[in-house]
Motif scaffolding. Sequence first.
Motif, mmCIF file in Angstrom:
data_model
loop_
_atom_site.group_PDB
_atom_site.id
_atom_site.type_symbol
_atom_site.label_atom_id
_atom_site.label_comp_id
_atom_site.label_asym_id
_atom_site.label_seq_id
_atom_site.Cartn_x
_atom_site.Cartn_y
_atom_site.Cartn_z
ATOM 1 N N ASP A 68 -6.752 -3.720 10.445
ATOM 2 C CA ASP A 68 -7.380 -3.544 9.144
ATOM 3 C C ASP A 68 -6.325 -3.526 8.034
ATOM 4 O O ASP A 68 -5.376 -2.746 8.084
ATOM 5 C CB ASP A 68 -8.171 -2.227 9.148
ATOM 6 C CG ASP A 68 -8.841 -1.944 7.836
ATOM 7 O OD1 ASP A 68 -9.566 -2.822 7.324
ATOM 8 O OD2 ASP A 68 -8.633 -0.829 7.303
ATOM 9 N N SER A 69 -6.498 -4.384 7.033
ATOM 10 C CA SER A 69 -5.491 -4.476 5.961
ATOM 11 C C SER A 69 -5.406 -3.190 5.149
ATOM 12 O O SER A 69 -4.317 -2.807 4.710
ATOM 13 C CB SER A 69 -5.771 -5.670 5.055
ATOM 14 O OG SER A 69 -7.022 -5.537 4.420
ATOM 15 N N GLN A 70 -6.514 -2.501 4.951
ATOM 16 C CA GLN A 70 -6.462 -1.228 4.221
ATOM 17 C C GLN A 70 -5.678 -0.184 5.005
ATOM 18 O O GLN A 70 -4.908 0.582 4.426
ATOM 19 C CB GLN A 70 -7.867 -0.700 3.938
ATOM 20 C CG GLN A 70 -8.539 -1.335 2.745
ATOM 21 C CD GLN A 70 -9.842 -0.632 2.427
ATOM 22 O OE1 GLN A 70 -10.626 -0.343 3.314
ATOM 23 N NE2 GLN A 70 -10.064 -0.364 1.158
ATOM 24 N N ARG A 72 -3.272 -0.790 7.099
ATOM 25 C CA ARG A 72 -1.847 -1.143 6.996
ATOM 26 C C ARG A 72 -1.271 -0.716 5.649
ATOM 27 O O ARG A 72 -0.138 -0.239 5.573
ATOM 28 C CB ARG A 72 -1.648 -2.645 7.192
ATOM 29 C CG ARG A 72 -1.706 -3.057 8.635
ATOM 30 C CD ARG A 72 -1.324 -4.492 8.792
ATOM 31 N NE ARG A 72 -1.190 -4.806 10.216
ATOM 32 C CZ ARG A 72 -0.803 -5.963 10.672
ATOM 33 N NH1 ARG A 72 -0.496 -6.939 9.844
ATOM 34 N NH2 ARG A 72 -0.709 -6.177 11.957
ATOM 35 N N ARG A 73 -2.048 -0.882 4.582
ATOM 36 C CA ARG A 73 -1.558 -0.447 3.262
ATOM 37 C C ARG A 73 -1.348 1.064 3.231
ATOM 38 O O ARG A 73 -0.385 1.550 2.632
ATOM 39 C CB ARG A 73 -2.522 -0.889 2.160
ATOM 40 C CG ARG A 73 -2.393 -2.370 1.832
ATOM 41 C CD ARG A 73 -3.096 -2.736 0.527
ATOM 42 N NE ARG A 73 -4.537 -2.558 0.575
ATOM 43 C CZ ARG A 73 -5.408 -3.463 1.017
ATOM 44 N NH1 ARG A 73 -4.967 -4.633 1.454
ATOM 45 N NH2 ARG A 73 -6.691 -3.224 1.023
ATOM 46 N N ARG A 74 -2.233 1.826 3.889
ATOM 47 C CA ARG A 74 -2.064 3.284 3.945
ATOM 48 C C ARG A 74 -0.788 3.651 4.697
ATOM 49 O O ARG A 74 -0.023 4.527 4.264
ATOM 50 C CB ARG A 74 -3.276 3.951 4.599
ATOM 51 C CG ARG A 74 -4.509 3.963 3.733
ATOM 52 C CD ARG A 74 -5.595 4.871 4.297
ATOM 53 N NE ARG A 74 -5.977 4.553 5.662
ATOM 54 C CZ ARG A 74 -6.971 3.725 6.000
ATOM 55 N NH1 ARG A 74 -7.679 3.128 5.061
ATOM 56 N NH2 ARG A 74 -7.251 3.527 7.273
ATOM 57 N N SER A 77 2.184 2.793 2.539
ATOM 58 C CA SER A 77 2.298 3.764 1.456
ATOM 59 C C SER A 77 2.947 5.057 1.958
ATOM 60 O O SER A 77 3.836 5.617 1.299
ATOM 61 C CB SER A 77 0.916 4.057 0.865
ATOM 62 O OG SER A 77 1.005 5.063 -0.112
#
Length: 92
Positions: A68-70, A72-74, A77
């Motif tokens: 999931d791209s979200q 991965r962004r978490r 971050s």
Amino acid sequence: MTVFTIVPSAPPQPGRPVRDRPVGRQGALLEQLARELNVPAETFLDEPPDGDAGELFALVRHWLAIGDSQARRRVLSLARQEAERSGYSEVA
């Protein structure tokens, strides 16, 4: 979900187990990372070394498992926040 396929491989190096190579997006990312680091992609599939290198291998494996791209962004971050707490600052 990580998908693996069985492909013919080079003869095993002594003392190193042979693992199947990942395919699809994960395989492509792993191949690109291996090229950038100038190591065989199988390096990331073998038993990880001790110390920092082993932790880096674990991080790569976990990253590739996150589809999931979200998510991965978490993770990215959080990694940035922890790096900043340790004194790292990105140069623009």
